[in-house]
Design a protein around this motif. Structure first.
Motif, short mmCIF file in Angstrom:
data_model
loop_
_atom_site.label_atom_id
_atom_site.label_comp_id
_atom_site.label_asym_id
_atom_site.label_seq_id
_atom_site.Cartn_x
_atom_site.Cartn_y
_atom_site.Cartn_z
N THR A 1 0.83 -0.61 0.25
CA THR A 1 -0.24 0.45 0.59
C THR A 1 0.76 1.67 0.00
O THR A 1 1.75 1.45 1.02
N VAL A 2 0.78 2.09 -0.98
CA VAL A 2 1.43 2.79 -1.23
C VAL A 2 0.35 4.61 -1.25
O VAL A 2 -0.63 4.41 -0.93
N GLN A 3 1.45 5.46 -0.94
CA GLN A 3 0.74 7.07 -0.63
C GLN A 3 0.68 7.10 -2.46
O GLN A 3 1.73 6.86 -3.04
N PRO B 1 0.51 -6.53 -8.47
CA PRO B 1 -0.81 -5.70 -7.69
C PRO B 1 0.02 -4.91 -6.22
O PRO B 1 0.06 -5.59 -5.96
N PHE B 2 -0.99 -3.67 -6.37
CA PHE B 2 -0.73 -2.88 -4.88
C PHE B 2 -2.21 -1.98 -4.28
O PHE B 2 -3.37 -1.80 -5.31
N SER B 3 -2.03 -1.25 -3.89
CA SER B 3 -3.42 -0.42 -3.46
C SER B 3 -2.72 0.98 -2.93
O SER B 3 -1.37 1.61 -2.70
N VAL B 4 -3.14 2.45 -3.35
CA VAL B 4 -3.24 3.60 -2.88
C VAL B 4 -4.10 3.80 -1.80
O VAL B 4 -5.01 3.42 -2.01
N LYS B 5 -3.12 4.58 -1.05
CA LYS B 5 -4.31 4.49 0.62
C LYS B 5 -4.74 6.53 0.44
O LYS B 5 -3.88 6.74 -0.28
#
Ligand SMILES: [Cu+2]
Length: 142
Positions: A61-63, A138-142
């Motif tokens: 999870t990245v900014q 796969p990744f997420s943005v917070k």
């Protein structure tokens, strides 16, 4: 008539035959295994490109909203013949421009204006051995 004695000879001959047959089968398998290794070793030495290090990492999870994408491979890759496609959880996808390579084994790109949510980078690269490999991060943005 000695039934036991009559059986001993054929049985031991059968065992003798069987053991040499097993030895031959084993020898053939060993030779095959050696041949397979000899054929495979040069290919391993010039392996297809696989990701050895990335940013984001898988499921990180990245900014946001801007995310720098970096992938380091185990071999040299051709950035001009490789692609990064960013997909969103809404099944939208857009290609990311791969930046000029600063190292022959590394590709970088920049994903901009990403809102909070789930994403994936689908990468496809051409290694110098001429093989194309692909995968996704796969990744997420917070
Ligand atoms: Cu290859």
């Amino acid at each position: 008539m000695n039934l036991v004695g009559a059986e001993v000879c054929p049985t031991s001959m059968k065992n003798l035959f069987r053991s040499s047959l097993i030895q031959n089968v084993f020898r053939v398998r060993l030779m095959t295994a050696i041949a397979v290794v000899l054929v495979l070793v040069p290919r391993v030495a010039s392996a297809h490109a696989v990701v050895v290090q990335s940013s984001p990492t898988i499921n990180e999870t990245v900014q946001g909203p801007d995310v720098a994408v970096t992938m380091k491979f185990n071999s040299r890759v051709d950035g001009k013949r490789s692609t990064f496609v960013l997909s969103t959880s809404e099944s939208e996808s857009k290609p990311l421009a791969i930046e000029q390579q600063s190292a022959p084994d590394t590709l970088t790109a920049r994903a901009t204006r990403l809102g909070p949510g789930k994403y994936a980078i689908h990468w496809q690269v051409l290694a110098t051995d001429g093989h194309i490999t692909r995968g996704e991060i796969p990744f997420s943005v917070k």
